[in-house]
Design an enzyme around this catalytic site. Sequence first.
Site, short mmCIF file in Angstrom:
data_model
loop_
_atom_site.label_atom_id
_atom_site.label_comp_id
_atom_site.label_asym_id
_atom_site.label_seq_id
_atom_site.Cartn_x
_atom_site.Cartn_y
_atom_site.Cartn_z
N ASP A 141 -14.88 -54.08 -62.55
CA ASP A 141 -14.86 -52.78 -61.65
C ASP A 141 -14.35 -51.86 -62.19
OD1 ASP A 141 -15.54 -52.40 -58.62
OD2 ASP A 141 -13.74 -51.49 -58.91
N GLU A 186 -20.23 -50.60 -58.21
CA GLU A 186 -19.73 -50.17 -59.64
C GLU A 186 -19.06 -51.43 -60.29
OE1 GLU A 186 -16.47 -49.26 -56.70
OE2 GLU A 186 -18.56 -48.67 -56.76
N ASP A 236 -24.01 -41.95 -62.20
CA ASP A 236 -25.17 -42.72 -62.45
C ASP A 236 -25.14 -42.86 -64.13
OD1 ASP A 236 -25.69 -43.10 -59.65
OD2 ASP A 236 -27.80 -41.69 -59.90
N ASN A 252 -17.12 -40.08 -58.63
CA ASN A 252 -18.34 -39.55 -58.25
C ASN A 252 -17.90 -38.29 -57.29
OD1 ASN A 252 -20.59 -41.16 -59.01
ND2 ASN A 252 -20.16 -42.59 -57.46
#
Length: 166
Positions: free
Chosen positions: A38, A82, A55, A46
């Site tokens: 993770d 993620e 991305d 983000n």
Amino acid sequence: NTDGLTGIANRRSFDFVLGQEWQRAQRLGISLSLIMLDVDHFKHFNDRYGHLAGDDCLRSLAQVLLKEVRRSGDQVARFGGEEFVVLMPDAKMPAALEAAQRIQQAVRSLALPHAETSTGIVTFSLGVSCLVPSRQNVPDDLVRQADLALYRAKELGRDRIQLATD
């Protein structure tokens, strides 16, 4: 069967391959290992850099996984959001731990900036599980063990590898 963003196997493909490899491992009495990864503090990434950068980050991490997972038959997949997984048929814990360490080092070497972390770079928390499938357990047990180890790694400070205890 392919994740549209990263180009690696998607969750559906992973679930299918896990079922096949589980049956094969059970029949042969061999180990099956799973690494669950993770991205640490990805929401903060983000928020700071934007979703397009997020991305790009996920695509870069997927490429690291493909490069560092070297055994034929191993599967790299995007598990969701993620989270990624590496399924390693016929691999015992030492081999899975070695792969996890290679991945962790390669991600650190990328040095993708992440100002919202103590390291200043993008890192993974990793949970590693291994078992020999039997009639007393199911494929979700392997996933559950890796998931619990992953969350333990996060509790202990992130950017670390934690081995499943059962």
